[in-house]
Design a protein around this motif. Structure first.
Motif, PDB file in Angstrom:
ATOM      1  N   ASP A 193       0.827  -1.206   0.000  1.00  0.00           N
ATOM      2  CA  ASP A 193       0.000   0.000   0.000  1.00  0.00           C
ATOM      3  C   ASP A 193       0.861   1.255   0.000  1.00  0.00           C
ATOM      4  O   ASP A 193       1.857   1.344   0.729  1.00  0.00           O
ATOM      5  N   ASN A 194       0.427   2.220  -0.783  1.00  0.00           N
ATOM      6  CA  ASN A 194       1.189   3.468  -0.860  1.00  0.00           C
ATOM      7  C   ASN A 194       1.037   4.304   0.403  1.00  0.00           C
ATOM      8  O   ASN A 194       1.877   5.150   0.671  1.00  0.00           O
ATOM      9  N   LEU A 195      -0.028   4.084   1.151  1.00  0.00           N
ATOM     10  CA  LEU A 195      -0.218   4.818   2.395  1.00  0.00           C
ATOM     11  C   LEU A 195       0.234   3.926   3.552  1.00  0.00           C
ATOM     12  O   LEU A 195      -0.321   2.866   3.793  1.00  0.00           O
ATOM     13  N   VAL A 196       1.247   4.398   4.246  1.00  0.00           N
ATOM     14  CA  VAL A 196       1.837   3.625   5.339  1.00  0.00           C
ATOM     15  C   VAL A 196       1.495   4.304   6.647  1.00  0.00           C
ATOM     16  O   VAL A 196       1.696   5.505   6.797  1.00  0.00           O
ATOM     17  N   LYS A 197       1.003   3.535   7.591  1.00  0.00           N
ATOM     18  CA  LYS A 197       0.686   4.099   8.904  1.00  0.00           C
ATOM     19  C   LYS A 197       1.792   3.743   9.886  1.00  0.00           C
ATOM     20  O   LYS A 197       2.337   2.632   9.847  1.00  0.00           O
ATOM     21  N   GLY A 198       2.109   4.695  10.760  1.00  0.00           N
ATOM     22  CA  GLY A 198       3.196   4.479  11.696  1.00  0.00           C
ATOM     23  C   GLY A 198       2.826   4.865  13.110  1.00  0.00           C
ATOM     24  O   GLY A 198       1.660   4.920  13.480  1.00  0.00           O
ATOM     25  N   SER A 199       3.873   5.172  13.891  1.00  0.00           N
ATOM     26  CA  SER A 199       3.695   5.488  15.307  1.00  0.00           C
ATOM     27  C   SER A 199       3.150   6.895  15.490  1.00  0.00           C
ATOM     28  O   SER A 199       3.307   7.753  14.617  1.00  0.00           O
ATOM     29  N   TYR A 200       2.560   7.116  16.669  1.00  0.00           N
ATOM     30  CA  TYR A 200       2.123   8.448  17.117  1.00  0.00           C
ATOM     31  C   TYR A 200       1.136   9.117  16.157  1.00  0.00           C
ATOM     32  O   TYR A 200       1.054  10.346  16.114  1.00  0.00           O
ATOM     33  N   GLY A 201       0.383   8.338  15.385  1.00  0.00           N
ATOM     34  CA  GLY A 201      -0.621   8.895  14.496  1.00  0.00           C
ATOM     35  C   GLY A 201      -0.088   9.406  13.168  1.00  0.00           C
ATOM     36  O   GLY A 201      -0.826  10.027  12.396  1.00  0.00           O
TER      37      GLY A 201
END
Lengths: 111, 112
Positions: free
Chosen positions: A54-62
């Protein structure tokens, strides 16, 4: 050579507003891309990475980042910034055994 | 969550003295690294270490620098004769493999 660039030395936003920290890359083949954050007098903390998928990557702290191949960008985003997000942010790309970092962007979120 | 531990957090040394910066990588990691960050500047790669030898080093990592894994758990960076320009934050990192790595919180070295 593989490299990343952070075009902005500083980003200033008001608390509650969207935050974007820009990163562009110059990488041959499929890139691996990272974001790290450094809070004052602290070490480097991993935020997120793009490997594939996926081109949208979710990470830490929002935080999240969008990989855009046509624009060779990997901008870091947060929909609603907090004062505690004030820090130095680094984009990075692996090169052989090492990570090559961008110059960093200082984010200041004002209350 | 496992951490990379660095000691000391801050070291002050006189120019010309030897310093040893210590790191305890994550226990099942195989690759070890040192980076440095001169105040206000970007993070720079110094050296990577795998299988008890240096796998890559930068131009910064000259004969004044050396690394060791003396006992299977610690990973040290030695600067033989410190110069004023060695003042920086030094980060240790470790990884299981490619490409991610975990960084320690750093040692701030001040050479006076």
């Amino acid at each position: 050579a593989q490299s990343v660039a952070q075009p902005e030395d500083q980003v200033n936003v008001a608390e509650g507003n969207p935050l974007t920290v820009k990163c562009t890359y110059s990488v041959s083949g499929n890139p691996y891309l990272f974001w790290y954050v450094q809070y004052p007098n602290r070490g480097l903390q991993f935020l997120l990475k793009y490997i594939t998928g996926d081109n949208l990557v979710k990470g830490s702290y929002g935080f999240e980042a969008e990989f855009n191949k046509s624009q060779t960008s990997f901008h870091l985003k947060k929909p609603s910034a907090l004062v505690s997000d004030s820090a130095l942010y680094f984009c990075a790309v692996p090169l052989d055994y090492k990570l090559s970092f961008g110059a960093g962007t200082t984010v200041t979120v004002r209350a | 969550e496992p951490e990379v531990t660095q000691t000391p957090s801050h070291q002050v040394t006189q120019m010309g003295q030897e310093v040893i910066l210590r790191c305890v990588p994550i226990s099942n990691h195989l690759y070890f690294y040192w980076y440095r960050q001169i105040l206000g500047q970007k993070v720079e790669f110094l050296v990577s270490f795998y299988n008890n030898e240096i796998s890559e080093k930068s131009e910064i990592f000259d004969d004044q620098f050396s690394v060791e894994r003396p006992d299977g758990s610690n990973f040290t960076l030695k600067i033989r004769s410190t110069k004023l320009e060695d003042s920086a934050m030094y980060f240790c990192a470790s990884s299981e493999g490619y490409p991610a790595r975990t960084f320690g919180s750093g040692t701030r070295l001040t050479v006076v």
